[in-house]
Design a protein around this motif. Structure first.
Motif, PDB file in Angstrom:
ATOM      1  N   PRO A  74      73.854  67.067  22.416  1.00 41.88           N
ATOM      2  CA  PRO A  74      72.585  67.598  22.296  1.00 41.88           C
ATOM      3  C   PRO A  74      72.238  68.123  21.224  1.00 41.88           C
ATOM      4  O   PRO A  74      72.831  67.954  20.111  1.00 41.88           O
ATOM      5  N   VAL A  75      71.014  67.928  20.980  1.00 42.46           N
ATOM      6  CA  VAL A  75      70.182  69.325  20.666  1.00 42.46           C
ATOM      7  C   VAL A  75      69.403  70.409  20.528  1.00 42.46           C
ATOM      8  O   VAL A  75      68.517  70.417  21.441  1.00 42.46           O
ATOM      9  N   PRO A  76      70.005  70.959  20.211  1.00 41.18           N
ATOM     10  CA  PRO A  76      69.478  72.307  20.404  1.00 41.18           C
ATOM     11  C   PRO A  76      68.102  72.992  19.700  1.00 41.18           C
ATOM     12  O   PRO A  76      67.819  72.256  19.075  1.00 41.18           O
ATOM     13  N   SER A  77      67.269  73.387  21.363  1.00 42.32           N
ATOM     14  CA  SER A  77      65.843  73.216  20.245  1.00 42.32           C
ATOM     15  C   SER A  77      65.388  73.701  21.178  1.00 42.32           C
ATOM     16  O   SER A  77      64.343  74.416  21.153  1.00 42.32           O
ATOM     17  N   ARG A  78      66.024  75.323  21.500  1.00 42.75           N
ATOM     18  CA  ARG A  78      65.344  76.806  22.357  1.00 42.75           C
ATOM     19  C   ARG A  78      64.514  76.932  21.308  1.00 42.75           C
ATOM     20  O   ARG A  78      64.477  77.515  19.867  1.00 42.75           O
ATOM     21  N   THR A  79      62.963  77.763  21.723  1.00 44.44           N
ATOM     22  CA  THR A  79      62.007  78.545  21.541  1.00 44.44           C
ATOM     23  C   THR A  79      61.369  79.393  20.960  1.00 44.44           C
ATOM     24  O   THR A  79      61.351  80.353  20.021  1.00 44.44           O
ATOM     25  N   GLY A  80      62.649  79.738  22.430  1.00 44.88           N
ATOM     26  CA  GLY A  80      61.907  80.948  22.700  1.00 44.88           C
ATOM     27  C   GLY A  80      61.677  81.740  24.149  1.00 44.88           C
ATOM     28  O   GLY A  80      62.533  80.868  25.408  1.00 44.88           O
ATOM     29  N   PHE A  81      60.677  81.826  24.922  1.00 43.57           N
ATOM     30  CA  PHE A  81      60.623  82.927  26.303  1.00 43.57           C
ATOM     31  C   PHE A  81      58.898  83.407  26.916  1.00 43.57           C
ATOM     32  O   PHE A  81      58.827  83.701  26.230  1.00 43.57           O
ATOM     33  N   THR A  82      59.099  83.319  27.694  1.00 45.80           N
ATOM     34  CA  THR A  82      57.653  83.091  28.453  1.00 45.80           C
ATOM     35  C   THR A  82      57.969  84.556  29.783  1.00 45.80           C
ATOM     36  O   THR A  82      58.645  83.550  30.611  1.00 45.80           O
ATOM     37  N   VAL A  83      56.960  85.528  29.445  1.00 46.92           N
ATOM     38  CA  VAL A  83      57.667  86.475  30.506  1.00 46.92           C
ATOM     39  C   VAL A  83      55.887  85.902  31.690  1.00 46.92           C
ATOM     40  O   VAL A  83      54.935  86.107  31.157  1.00 46.92           O
ATOM     41  N   VAL A  84      56.480  86.213  33.340  1.00 47.24           N
ATOM     42  CA  VAL A  84      55.070  85.028  33.965  1.00 47.24           C
ATOM     43  C   VAL A  84      55.066  86.706  34.905  1.00 47.24           C
ATOM     44  O   VAL A  84      56.431  86.895  35.556  1.00 47.24           O
ATOM     45  N   ASP A  85      53.959  87.051  35.147  1.00 47.72           N
ATOM     46  CA  ASP A  85      53.581  87.610  35.847  1.00 47.72           C
ATOM     47  C   ASP A  85      53.936  86.901  37.271  1.00 47.72           C
ATOM     48  O   ASP A  85      52.509  86.285  37.449  1.00 47.72           O
ATOM     49  N   VAL A  86      53.833  87.020  38.306  1.00 49.93           N
ATOM     50  CA  VAL A  86      54.605  86.001  39.728  1.00 49.93           C
ATOM     51  C   VAL A  86      53.246  86.066  40.480  1.00 49.93           C
ATOM     52  O   VAL A  86      52.288  85.482  40.677  1.00 49.93           O
ATOM     53  N   GLU A  87      52.481  87.356  40.831  1.00 53.19           N
ATOM     54  CA  GLU A  87      51.463  87.668  41.739  1.00 53.19           C
ATOM     55  C   GLU A  87      49.803  87.022  40.699  1.00 53.19           C
ATOM     56  O   GLU A  87      49.479  86.074  40.793  1.00 53.19           O
ATOM     57  N   SER A  88      50.230  87.530  39.669  1.00 48.07           N
ATOM     58  CA  SER A  88      48.522  86.628  39.111  1.00 48.07           C
ATOM     59  C   SER A  88      48.784  85.327  37.956  1.00 48.07           C
ATOM     60  O   SER A  88      48.100  85.077  37.950  1.00 48.07           O
ATOM     61  N   GLY A  89      49.680  85.178  38.254  1.00 44.96           N
ATOM     62  CA  GLY A  89      50.088  83.690  36.801  1.00 44.96           C
ATOM     63  C   GLY A  89      50.098  83.801  35.684  1.00 44.96           C
ATOM     64  O   GLY A  89      50.116  83.177  34.726  1.00 44.96           O
ATOM     65  N   LYS A  90      49.914  85.583  34.888  1.00 45.40           N
ATOM     66  CA  LYS A  90      49.249  85.280  33.212  1.00 45.40           C
ATOM     67  C   LYS A  90      50.893  85.322  33.087  1.00 45.40           C
ATOM     68  O   LYS A  90      52.041  85.810  33.709  1.00 45.40           O
TER      69      LYS A  90
END
Length: 406
Positions: free
Chosen positions: A220-236
């Protein structure tokens, strides 16, 4: 395609590839690397279904404009189990919780020498109450078990689908500006945390070998860059940088270290290879302190009880005694034990689900022969929840459960 075909396909793929399973994919009974949030409560089963009406949470998602009721809601039995099934074929549920999916792994050789270690899912069809093969790269199921967040194709994916578990169709897609390889619903189902990667964390790269059981295989090659928080209703969707942390030797741990939610849904976290072995973040991307009610070993999957008064602990058996600890979530002090090997989820505030094996049936067969068991705190009662998994850590048909609330 049904779940028998699912496992048969996985076995066929593995039979054609004699390479040993990579270390970062090992499914250990007594050493789990990732705790699922408390909301992912129990998959349960029993030799006798107990007809007790339970309160059913109103699904937050996936109504889809029709009035069809999901199978996990129409069958109100407190315990719905199939201890003769492994892998599961028919609905398994108890209390407020359902086994909404499971997966097996298959390794697919690539033309350049790489290997992609794919998940093959059995996903609950809420129309029929049976598990069917699902062609998704990764998924998580929302509270209410009406909607799944799905990722397609080889990871990382550029969008998240919201799949209706009654119709089997994607209601809509949420486009992202960074590729994601893991996704998890918040405890209330209103948000998603999607873990972003530059490379597929489930791919072994031919030019990045690792040694397993004396043999070099694509690593494997570790490559995590971060995280995205998604509002389910709006898609933001809002992305925050959060690469792997490394230990003193520069080792970042597993190539897949996805973000998940704190017990109350106000923070997200990822496991790390250095003490305290977990890093919390606020939803604005700032680092946060460890919550006072989650002082539990990070390897434990079940986490904190729904009412926040207890926490699942590690294996606590001695000699021939099989036991797992139940802890005070604020101090980590052991309160009692329950007779299973590994705690997976809470069925309610007093019942836990775990992998285990009745000693008379497993003597001499090893720790990996196990089945889902339901245990009740303060009693010795053990209820079988599923059939046995084969006594092998790297058996390709070995299935891993995914839980959600009813």
């Amino acid at each position: 395609m049904n779940v028998d075909d699912l496992v048969r396909d996985a076995l066929h793929e593995e039979a054609a590839d004699s390479m040993p399973a990579p270390s970062y994919l090992a499914d250990r009974v007594l050493a789990v690397r990732r705790r699922s949030r408390t909301r992912r409560l129990a998959s349960l089963a029993a030799t006798t279904a107990v007809a007790v009406a339970v309160a059913v949470a109103v699904p937050l998602l996936g109504r889809g404009g029709h009035e069809a009721r999901p199978a996990s809601e129409t069958n109100k039995s407190d315990i719905i189990g199939h201890p003769d099934q492994s892998v599961p074929k028919s609905l398994i549920a108890a209390g407020d919780t359902v086994l909404s999916a499971f997966y097996v792994r298959k390794s697919v050789k690539q033309s350049n020498g790489d290997i992609v270690h794919q998940r093959v899912y059995g996903l609950l069809d809420q129309n029929t109450g049976r598990y069917e093969k699902a062609e998704w790269a990764f998924l998580d199921v929302a509270p209410g078990s009406r909607t799944a967040a799905v990722l397609e194709g080889e990871l990382p994916a550029e969008r998240i689908g919201l799949l209706d578990l009654i119709t089997g169709k994607v209601d809509r897609w949420i486009a992202l500006d960074r590729g994601v390889a893991g996704v998890s619903f918040s405890p209330d189902g209103t948000k998603l945390v999607a873990t972003t990667y530059a490379k597929n964390p489930d791919r072994g790269f031919a030019d990045h070998k690792e040694r397993v059981n004396g043999k070099e295989i694509p690593g494997p090659v570790p490559s995590r860059t971060g995280f995205t928080v998604v509002d389910v209703e709006s898609g933001k969707a809002v992305w925050h940088e959060a690469p792997f942390q490394t230990d003193e030797m520069g080792w970042p741990g597993n190539s897949r270290e996805d973000f998940d939610w704190s017990h109350d849904g106000t923070l997200v976290y990822a496991n790390t290879p250095v003490k305290p072995f977990r890093q919390y973040y606020g939803l604005n991307g700032d680092r946060a302190d460890w919550p006072s009610d989650e002082k539990v070993p990070v390897s434990v999957q079940a986490g904190v009880s729904p009412d926040g008064k207890l926490a699942a602990g590690d294996f606590a058996g001695r000699g021939t005694t099989i036991a797992a600890a139940v802890l005070d979530p604020h101090t980590g002090e052991q309160i009692t034990t329950v007779p299973v090997q590994q705690l997976l989820a809470w069925a309610d505030n007093k019942r836990l689900i775990g992998w285990g094996c009745e000693p008379r049936r497993c003597s001499g067969k090893g720790e990996f022969r196990n089945q889902l068991l339901l245990v009740t705190i303060g009693t010795d009662k053990v209820v079988p929840l599923s059939g046995f998994r084969k006594a092998s850590a790297d058996y390709p048909g070995r299935w891993t459960p995914v839980f959600s609330s009813r």
